[in-house]
Enzyme design. Structure first.
Site, PDB file in Angstrom:
ATOM      1  N   TYR B 138     -11.315 -11.045   0.728  1.00 34.75           N
ATOM      2  CA  TYR B 138     -11.716 -10.516   2.028  1.00 34.75           C
ATOM      3  C   TYR B 138     -12.162  -9.072   1.837  1.00 34.75           C
ATOM      4  N   SER B 147      -9.841   2.148   8.656  1.00 30.13           N
ATOM      5  CA  SER B 147      -9.508   1.916  10.061  1.00 30.13           C
ATOM      6  C   SER B 147     -10.750   1.697  10.922  1.00 30.13           C
ATOM      7  N   GLY B 180      -7.901  -7.240  -2.071  1.00 30.94           N
ATOM      8  CA  GLY B 180      -7.032  -7.888  -3.044  1.00 30.94           C
ATOM      9  C   GLY B 180      -7.724  -9.101  -3.631  1.00 30.94           C
ATOM     10  N   ARG B 313      31.228  -2.297  -4.178  1.00 36.68           N
ATOM     11  CA  ARG B 313      31.388  -0.906  -4.583  1.00 36.68           C
ATOM     12  C   ARG B 313      32.611  -0.289  -3.922  1.00 36.68           C
ATOM     13  N   ARG B 335      24.794   3.043   9.199  1.00 37.30           N
ATOM     14  CA  ARG B 335      23.454   3.017   8.608  1.00 37.30           C
ATOM     15  C   ARG B 335      23.034   1.562   8.340  1.00 37.30           C
ATOM     16  N   GLY B 403      23.572   5.872  -6.643  1.00 40.65           N
ATOM     17  CA  GLY B 403      22.755   6.020  -7.839  1.00 40.65           C
ATOM     18  C   GLY B 403      22.176   4.698  -8.331  1.00 40.65           C
ATOM     19  N   THR B 424       0.013   0.027   6.428  1.00 37.56           N
ATOM     20  CA  THR B 424      -1.358   0.530   6.402  1.00 37.56           C
ATOM     21  C   THR B 424      -2.386  -0.595   6.534  1.00 37.56           C
ATOM     22  N   GLU B 426      -4.166  -4.257   7.437  1.00 38.45           N
ATOM     23  CA  GLU B 426      -4.242  -4.987   8.707  1.00 38.45           C
ATOM     24  C   GLU B 426      -4.001  -4.055   9.896  1.00 38.45           C
TER      25      GLU B 426
HETATM   26  C1  LIG Z   1      18.159  10.103 -11.319  1.00 39.80           C
HETATM   27  C2  LIG Z   1      19.626  10.355 -11.447  1.00 39.80           C
HETATM   28  C3  LIG Z   1      20.073  11.288 -12.372  1.00 39.80           C
HETATM   29  C4  LIG Z   1      21.438  11.507 -12.551  1.00 39.80           C
HETATM   30  N1  LIG Z   1      21.851  12.394 -13.512  1.00 39.80           N
HETATM   31  C5  LIG Z   1      23.178  12.519 -13.762  1.00 39.80           C
HETATM   32  C6  LIG Z   1      23.648  13.366 -14.822  1.00 39.80           C
HETATM   33  O1  LIG Z   1      22.855  13.990 -15.512  1.00 39.80           O
HETATM   34  N2  LIG Z   1      24.972  13.421 -15.077  1.00 39.80           N
HETATM   35  C7  LIG Z   1      25.868  12.713 -14.329  1.00 39.80           C
HETATM   36  O2  LIG Z   1      27.060  12.796 -14.600  1.00 39.80           O
HETATM   37  N3  LIG Z   1      25.477  11.922 -13.309  1.00 39.80           N
HETATM   38  C8  LIG Z   1      24.142  11.798 -13.009  1.00 39.80           C
HETATM   39  N4  LIG Z   1      23.724  10.990 -11.977  1.00 39.80           N
HETATM   40  C9  LIG Z   1      24.708  10.255 -11.170  1.00 39.80           C
HETATM   41  C10 LIG Z   1      24.854  10.794  -9.764  1.00 39.80           C
HETATM   42  O3  LIG Z   1      25.488  12.014  -9.797  1.00 39.80           O
HETATM   43  C11 LIG Z   1      25.593   9.770  -8.902  1.00 39.80           C
HETATM   44  O4  LIG Z   1      24.763   8.652  -8.769  1.00 39.80           O
HETATM   45  C12 LIG Z   1      25.927  10.347  -7.560  1.00 39.80           C
HETATM   46  O5  LIG Z   1      26.998  11.214  -7.696  1.00 39.80           O
HETATM   47  C13 LIG Z   1      26.281   9.296  -6.501  1.00 39.80           C
HETATM   48  O6  LIG Z   1      27.369   8.553  -6.880  1.00 39.80           O
HETATM   49  P1  LIG Z   1      27.344   6.967  -6.890  1.00 39.80           P
HETATM   50  O7  LIG Z   1      26.135   6.536  -7.582  1.00 39.80           O
HETATM   51  O8  LIG Z   1      28.647   6.531  -7.401  1.00 39.80           O
HETATM   52  O9  LIG Z   1      27.213   6.544  -5.364  1.00 39.80           O
HETATM   53  P2  LIG Z   1      28.361   5.916  -4.449  1.00 39.80           P
HETATM   54  O10 LIG Z   1      29.369   6.929  -4.153  1.00 39.80           O
HETATM   55  O11 LIG Z   1      28.819   4.627  -5.023  1.00 39.80           O
HETATM   56  O12 LIG Z   1      27.524   5.648  -3.130  1.00 39.80           O
HETATM   57  C14 LIG Z   1      27.312   4.368  -2.547  1.00 39.80           C
HETATM   58  C15 LIG Z   1      27.390   4.521  -1.033  1.00 39.80           C
HETATM   59  O13 LIG Z   1      28.723   4.813  -0.655  1.00 39.80           O
HETATM   60  C16 LIG Z   1      28.754   5.895   0.238  1.00 39.80           C
HETATM   61  N5  LIG Z   1      30.006   6.628   0.080  1.00 39.80           N
HETATM   62  C17 LIG Z   1      30.645   6.952  -1.073  1.00 39.80           C
HETATM   63  N6  LIG Z   1      31.757   7.629  -0.811  1.00 39.80           N
HETATM   64  C18 LIG Z   1      31.855   7.764   0.522  1.00 39.80           C
HETATM   65  C19 LIG Z   1      32.786   8.385   1.424  1.00 39.80           C
HETATM   66  N7  LIG Z   1      33.850   8.986   0.978  1.00 39.80           N
HETATM   67  N8  LIG Z   1      32.534   8.331   2.749  1.00 39.80           N
HETATM   68  C20 LIG Z   1      31.449   7.711   3.224  1.00 39.80           C
HETATM   69  N9  LIG Z   1      30.557   7.096   2.428  1.00 39.80           N
HETATM   70  C21 LIG Z   1      30.744   7.128   1.095  1.00 39.80           C
HETATM   71  C22 LIG Z   1      27.526   6.714  -0.102  1.00 39.80           C
HETATM   72  O14 LIG Z   1      27.099   7.477   1.004  1.00 39.80           O
HETATM   73  C23 LIG Z   1      26.526   5.643  -0.481  1.00 39.80           C
HETATM   74  O15 LIG Z   1      25.877   5.208   0.676  1.00 39.80           O
HETATM   75  C24 LIG Z   1      22.375  10.786 -11.776  1.00 39.80           C
HETATM   76  C25 LIG Z   1      21.905   9.862 -10.817  1.00 39.80           C
HETATM   77  C26 LIG Z   1      20.555   9.644 -10.650  1.00 39.80           C
HETATM   78  C27 LIG Z   1      20.100   8.648  -9.627  1.00 39.80           C
HETATM   79  C1  LIG Z   2      -2.136  -2.763  -0.754  1.00 33.77           C
HETATM   80  C2  LIG Z   2      -3.381  -2.795   0.085  1.00 33.77           C
HETATM   81  C3  LIG Z   2      -4.102  -3.967   0.187  1.00 33.77           C
HETATM   82  C4  LIG Z   2      -5.275  -4.015   0.922  1.00 33.77           C
HETATM   83  N1  LIG Z   2      -6.000  -5.186   0.960  1.00 33.77           N
HETATM   84  C5  LIG Z   2      -7.208  -5.205   1.574  1.00 33.77           C
HETATM   85  C6  LIG Z   2      -8.020  -6.367   1.538  1.00 33.77           C
HETATM   86  O1  LIG Z   2      -7.649  -7.392   0.968  1.00 33.77           O
HETATM   87  N2  LIG Z   2      -9.252  -6.321   2.132  1.00 33.77           N
HETATM   88  C7  LIG Z   2      -9.689  -5.206   2.782  1.00 33.77           C
HETATM   89  O2  LIG Z   2     -10.798  -5.224   3.281  1.00 33.77           O
HETATM   90  N3  LIG Z   2      -8.941  -4.077   2.835  1.00 33.77           N
HETATM   91  C8  LIG Z   2      -7.699  -4.057   2.253  1.00 33.77           C
HETATM   92  N4  LIG Z   2      -6.934  -2.914   2.297  1.00 33.77           N
HETATM   93  C9  LIG Z   2      -7.417  -1.726   3.002  1.00 33.77           C
HETATM   94  C10 LIG Z   2      -6.694  -1.464   4.303  1.00 33.77           C
HETATM   95  O3  LIG Z   2      -7.038  -2.408   5.256  1.00 33.77           O
HETATM   96  C11 LIG Z   2      -6.983  -0.023   4.788  1.00 33.77           C
HETATM   97  O4  LIG Z   2      -6.420   0.843   3.862  1.00 33.77           O
HETATM   98  C12 LIG Z   2      -6.428   0.207   6.166  1.00 33.77           C
HETATM   99  O5  LIG Z   2      -7.249  -0.419   7.102  1.00 33.77           O
HETATM  100  C13 LIG Z   2      -6.287   1.684   6.529  1.00 33.77           C
HETATM  101  O6  LIG Z   2      -7.525   2.306   6.514  1.00 33.77           O
HETATM  102  P1  LIG Z   2      -7.778   3.636   5.675  1.00 33.77           P
HETATM  103  O7  LIG Z   2      -7.222   3.445   4.352  1.00 33.77           O
HETATM  104  O8  LIG Z   2      -9.196   3.952   5.833  1.00 33.77           O
HETATM  105  O9  LIG Z   2      -6.908   4.737   6.424  1.00 33.77           O
HETATM  106  P2  LIG Z   2      -7.446   5.931   7.331  1.00 33.77           P
HETATM  107  O10 LIG Z   2      -7.942   5.373   8.609  1.00 33.77           O
HETATM  108  O11 LIG Z   2      -8.346   6.798   6.554  1.00 33.77           O
HETATM  109  O12 LIG Z   2      -6.071   6.669   7.631  1.00 33.77           O
HETATM  110  C14 LIG Z   2      -5.792   8.017   7.264  1.00 33.77           C
HETATM  111  C15 LIG Z   2      -4.988   8.669   8.363  1.00 33.77           C
HETATM  112  O13 LIG Z   2      -5.828   8.828   9.509  1.00 33.77           O
HETATM  113  C16 LIG Z   2      -5.175   8.367  10.674  1.00 33.77           C
HETATM  114  N5  LIG Z   2      -6.177   7.859  11.614  1.00 33.77           N
HETATM  115  C17 LIG Z   2      -7.257   7.105  11.346  1.00 33.77           C
HETATM  116  N6  LIG Z   2      -7.939   6.838  12.492  1.00 33.77           N
HETATM  117  C18 LIG Z   2      -7.249   7.436  13.497  1.00 33.77           C
HETATM  118  C19 LIG Z   2      -7.421   7.510  14.918  1.00 33.77           C
HETATM  119  N7  LIG Z   2      -8.461   6.923  15.524  1.00 33.77           N
HETATM  120  N8  LIG Z   2      -6.503   8.198  15.634  1.00 33.77           N
HETATM  121  C20 LIG Z   2      -5.462   8.769  15.040  1.00 33.77           C
HETATM  122  N9  LIG Z   2      -5.257   8.728  13.713  1.00 33.77           N
HETATM  123  C21 LIG Z   2      -6.136   8.071  12.946  1.00 33.77           C
HETATM  124  C22 LIG Z   2      -4.237   7.287  10.193  1.00 33.77           C
HETATM  125  O14 LIG Z   2      -3.158   7.130  11.073  1.00 33.77           O
HETATM  126  C23 LIG Z   2      -3.783   7.857   8.836  1.00 33.77           C
HETATM  127  O15 LIG Z   2      -2.708   8.705   9.051  1.00 33.77           O
HETATM  128  C24 LIG Z   2      -5.727  -2.865   1.584  1.00 33.77           C
HETATM  129  C25 LIG Z   2      -4.988  -1.682   1.512  1.00 33.77           C
HETATM  130  C26 LIG Z   2      -3.823  -1.635   0.771  1.00 33.77           C
HETATM  131  C27 LIG Z   2      -3.054  -0.350   0.689  1.00 33.77           C
END
Ligand SMILES: Cc1cc2nc3c(=O)[nH]c(=O)nc-3n(C[C@H](O)[C@H](O)[C@H](O)COP(=O)(O)OP(=O)(O)OC[C@H]3O[C@@H](n4cnc5c(N)ncnc54)[C@H](O)[C@@H]3O)c2cc1C
Ligand SMILES: Cc1cc2nc3c(=O)[nH]c(=O)nc-3n(C[C@H](O)[C@H](O)[C@H](O)COP(=O)(O)OP(=O)(O)OC[C@H]3O[C@@H](n4cnc5c(N)ncnc54)[C@H](O)[C@@H]3O)c2cc1C
Lengths: 666, 666
Positions: B138, B147, B180, B313, B335, B403, B424, B426
């Protein structure tokens, strides 16, 4: 395809600006010197082909990682060759813009040894680390425990016979899991483990552990290390070797326990040193403060891309023969300009946090702990607020770019993927807000007593007034008065805090109340943190702001920041009777006129970030606005374009088209 | 590593459920037959090794694409071998869960020919398409226009001499860009272009154009095709060959213009057929209706992963010797559970939209156009609402997993990346909401006249009442009454609509008002669409719901859906005086008790989606909750784990560690 014209498609936009952009650049950078260093380092990186990054989306994991090793080595080489200062070096790494083991080495390993090591330990380890003769990481999180550090399972058992610790992973879930730089690069780690002496558990402490041989980089006996696998996005954090680590009774000398605060004697006795444990919080405040600064960078980058592209992109309508630039649509403005304002707001609150960190450090050295809880709550809350907003904002900016934002060449997908974990690491954002809320509840409950609220909580001293003061807005122009707005945010926060404290007091066990009302507590903490950002923005504007028109622009952005928050959280303001519906409706009108005011300055306001095209890494955000031919150029680099007839045509497409599927071997 | 125990770690959770889960599965599926087909196809796919998808994150672009071609061919082969019905075949493709050219072939190319082709054209092209002797896409969007379809630049100029159209891309921005399946797989396309005869522009029309030779798959003369390059995420949409396409005066016979509505005669005259142009809207309603159905699938999938993992967890606190399951934290519930409720809400509104589509189709056939504008607004609005919410929700679910949610093996990063473009394509979600708002403004302005609002806008007939009716909530229990809630959402939407209409009327040019107030108009449209979802959920519950406890669970979810929206948009409800702060606070209390009510049923409520582990594609969301050993298994598959010492060590790490950088060649 058309020849590329060396024109600036945004020149008209730039000519509309009503302020001195060079002055604004310096404000944004935080000073002349900062600007100069930043500008110089950005250009250095941008002009060096080794730091090319436009190919990240198509490199496979191994190539990607190898490439990162190369860039890290090259960066280090340049740092040495050019004798760069620490500030310059760190800026250079920043502009290389690729998560690497060096981030953890410089950003965590070294600071932790500095903060938690004794004088002796610092003398021994830091020089090697500074020269990168060893590479270190920060190994705290385990497979089973992240947020709850006190629940870590790795053990460090003291063996008094040999004067050694035995580091061990007793369960599957005790495996270290996540540390950056651990998987493939690091030779050493600070490992957090349960300190056990004489059968007794003394809680969590850090230990310096060598992981790999310095001869051949092989893991030492008893140590299993690996990479934890692919993470979100193309390129993005996959340049980092976040790793896992298991210990099978690995022995280290006693003096590799970080002993600045807690110490183990030769006999295995655990004693407190004379260094106050509060010092450990210093590191945390430091790290989170840098995360807030990073938030304003990531956010401004996304906003820069979306703003420039919104001025280039035209869709519908007509203005003197052209279609309308999408930046002229109110919906686009009402999504984009509050983010632009937030970028500036976060920048200034980040600057202030840096000051706060220095202030706290000085006080700690003087054994003044009075501001520590407040500073800790500030950094925790602002880390949470700014990273959550930034993560959402990057995705919103991507959507603002329509379909083309979904291409990797827009730069936004990778920026999002690489940024979002900031909401999780260094404290899960919800867990952090709950800490802030606890702090606020405590502060309020102590108001009657001798404890005076300090710093960002001093407004609670005016509680009585804030609980009843009406909002001083009569006409639209009143919404532009900083004192009116700040008092309003104070009132909202105070009223929500008090309401929550009241509800809590109805529970017989406070802990039950805390659990049951935690969702509301999160809202209270958010309100408090937003107040901080608003008031630090206002304070910034009370300083001397040089440059023609600069202050006016920032005032408009400050109002946009505050009023768009008001709009978003209108329920808070109305339900606490802080404002009336009439006032809310006025605020909405003011917001619209502020958007019109910012519109002609939008491009210059993002130019002021001074980002190179290399750093932005976005075809849509190019400085010259020459988007369309460049989209083509990028597309043509895709490996799928190497042949017109795709690999797999003969096996999997032709049999379908020729109706020969029955006999095909798939 | 520990041996894998064949246990169900969630068995306790499952035993807590207070409803008949098999009955719920049938409700979710939309009927016994639908359940049975869906269940059978899901298992078929899950058990077939060709459909393996756990390696997507580490395949490079070419491997990924080739693999997709293989899966598409294999799926087609199975469909033929097993003589699957259309419904079964489409379910099978759904569970293969990989964007492929076949989506566009079956989902756009065929429906467009059906909808816009003449009887003759359908007879000629559809049988070939049904047998996949040709593969179609298409091709509407261009580099410069998405758009604004009316702004497309590709031309189709009639040449009366040869009775042909000349398809041409006059500018760089006129290149087709995004379709696509276009880049590498398609042999044909429906190309949308400006119809030009005799020098006159007759607007946009569709044309069937052959792109590639059916012999060797090479593009035909005058046609340039390519892939537009990498898109967001690992795997994700990169399995699809979204393409670009340029025409250099390509000729096609006149009868390849889709002529159901507009026709070009042999002489080059443009005439309207006797088929009403409104029929074209039918296709749009159809496609958007499927997008709403897909939203509930993607959302429920993310919710299923986050819910199961939240029960596995544990972090902090303690319950009988274990730490607390994070699903027991109120913040986690507040949440997660609204998203669980939204999944069900979207499911039911999707079901209703399917009915609406059939209703509209029947009416169109009977030349009854009275409901078309309303149906069009409904599908546009609900497409926008459900996709925006789902995109945000997937990312929230990822964050709810801490994490580990950031690992590709959690399944959430790819689900997000593959889902977000639904906001975006359709119709950009903001552009769609503006259309809904226009429709609402028109409906309100015509209230006095003869035009009676129909369908989902009939509530506007009770405008007088809705503008002043107080909310009937006295005690908490009143918030559980469906009629109270529906009327409240009606009142909010009505009041916002009228307020906006009033503001609009102050502008001398209506179009200026529409531009200036567009951000508010978007809020009005959102309020209206939320009302539709709430009321369709309520209507669903007025039907006969078999199964013990099933209805009670759905009632709780319906209340959670409505009250969490109330909480989120509290500003709307308060500023329009629909409720008082007191009532809002009661609603908040009710919400908490509803969470407690849902909590023991949470796992069973996501089990009811009946997703296989294959389809979920998430270590964290595994049915058996056996998360930790499986995280290890997935990690070990990363190419970086092939060697303990990484590629690049000798070149880029050793020289750093050994201080030999100066002499190193990087
Ligand atoms: C890209 C990346 C890099 C990192 N790098 C490091 C690093 O270099 N060294 C290192 O040691 N670690 C690293 N980490 C780990 C990171 O610090 C932990 O992922 C982070 O502390 C969150 O802990 P968790 O993954 O156990 O989440 P969890 O605590 O398991 O969270 C899961 C859910 O439980 C909720 N939750 C947890 N406890 C509570 C509570 N008491 N009350 C309410 N809600 C709660 C959270 O809000 C969350 O929605 C990295 C993580 C990422 C993603
Ligand atoms: C994964 C993917 C698959 C797709 N597949 C197809 C496909 O199979 N065939 C095909 O033909 N197309 C396809 N598309 C294209 C898709 O339909 C367009 O990207 C879409 O219509 C949005 O148009 P645009 O990218 O020009 O956005 P734009 O219109 O340029 O949007 C940019 C910004 O301008 C804002 N904006 C635009 N007009 C207005 C207005 N009048 N008032 C207020 N705000 C406005 C928008 O809200 C947005 O924030 C695909 C796109 C994606 C990402």
């Amino acid at each position: 395809m058309e020849a590329e014209a060396a024109v600036d498609y945004l020149v008209d936009e730039r000519s509309k600006a009503q302020f001195d952009i060079d002055a604004m650049k310096i404000i944004w950078a935080g000073g002349k010197h900062e600007f100069e260093v930043s500008d110089r380092m950005a250009r250095l990186v941008a002009s060096d082909p080794v730091f090319r990054k436009d190919n990240r989306a198509i490199l496979d994991r191994k190539e990607l990682f190898k490439n990162t090793l190369r860039k890290a080595a090259h960066a280090w080489k340049r740092i040495i060759e050019l004798r760069l200062s620490e500030q310059e070096a760190s800026k250079l790494r920043f502009f290389v813009d690729e998560p690497a083991y060096t981030d953890l080495h410089w950003g965590m390993f070294i600071p932790v040894i500095k903060g938690q090591g004794t004088e002796e330990q610092r003398k021994k380890w830091l020089p090697m680390a500074y020269r990168m003769q060893i590479i270190g990481c920060y190994a705290q999180t385990e497979l089973g425990h992240g947020s709850n550090v006190q629940g870590l399972e790795t053990t460090a058992t003291f063996d008094p016979e040999l004067d050694e610790f035995v580091i061990h992973s007793p369960t599957l879930t005790s495996s270290k899991w996540w540390p950056g730089g651990l998987g493939r690069a690091s030779t050493h780690a600070v490992v957090f483990a349960r300190l056990i002496t004489d059968g007794k558990d003394h809680g969590i402490n850090g230990f310096i552990v060598q992981l790999r041989s310095l001869d051949d980089h092989l893991p030492l006996p008893g140590i299993i290390i690996g990479d934890i696998g692919m993470k979100f996005g193309n390129g993005a954090y996959n340049t980092m070797d976040n790793g896992f680590l298991r210990f099978d009774h690995v022995r280290i000398p006693r003096d590799q326990m970080l002993m600045r605060v807690k110490q183990v004697t030769r006999e295995g006795k655990v004693v407190q040193s004379d260094v106050p444990w509060q010092l450990l919080y210093g590191t945390m405040v430091y790290v989170r403060q840098t995360i807030v600064a990073d938030a304003s960078c990531a956010l401004s980058r996304a906003v820069c891309i979306a703003t420039r592209y919104s001025a280039v992109r035209r869709q519908f309508g007509s203005q003197n023969g052209h279609e309308t630039q999408v930046i002229d649509y109110r919906t686009q403005q009402s999504r984009l300009f509050p983010l632009l304002a937030s970028a500036y707001a976060f920048r200034f609150v980040g600057e202030w946090l840096k000051w706060l960190y220095m202030d706290v450090t000085q006080r700690l050295q003087a054994r003044d702990f009075s501001t520590l809880p407040e500073a800790h709550a500030c950094t925790a809350g602002l880390k949470s607020l700014t990273t959550s907003v930034t993560a959402d904002a990057i995705e919103e900016c991507r959507k603002l770019c329509g379909g083309h934002g979904y291409l990797c060449s827009s730069g936004l997908p990778e920026l999002f993927a690489v940024y979002v974990p900031a909401c999780t690491y260094e404290g899960d954002n919800i867990v952090l807000l709950l800490q802030v809320a606890r702090f606020l509840m405590k502060t309020v409950s102590q108001l009657g007593s001798g404890e005076r609220p300090v710093g960002t909580t001093t407004y609670l001293l005016r509680l009585e007034h804030l609980l009843q003061c009406p909002c001083d807005v009569q006409g639209a122009e009143d919404w532009l008065k900083p004192d009116v707005v700040v008092q309003l945010f104070e009132a909202r926060s105070a009223r929500m805090t008090v309401a929550c404290a009241k509800s809590l007091s109805k529970f017989s066990k406070p802990e039950d109340g805390f659990m049951d009302l935690s969702a509301d507590l999160v809202s209270v903490a958010t309100a408090h943190c937003q107040l901080i950002v608003v008031s630090k923005f206002v304070e910034k504007l009370q300083q001397d702001i040089p440059g023609e028109g600069v202050k006016q622009q920032l005032e408009a952005l400050c109002s946009i920041y505050a009023l768009s928050l008001l709009k978003k959280h209108l329920g808070d303001f109305l339900s606490t009777s802080c404002i009336t519906s009439k006032q809310a409706s006025l605020a909405n009108d003011v917001l619209r006129s502020l958007y019109s005011q910012v519109r002609p300055n939008a491009i210059a306001l993002v130019d002021a970030f001074n980002y190179t095209d290399h750093f932005l890494g976005s075809v849509l955000g190019r400085y010259d606005g020459n988007v369309y031919p460049k989209l083509y150029e990028e597309a043509l680099k895709d490996p799928l374009n190497e042949s017109v007839v795709p690999d797999g045509y003969h096996e999997y497409l032709q049999p379908v088209l020729k109706q020969r599927l029955r006999t095909a071997r798939l």
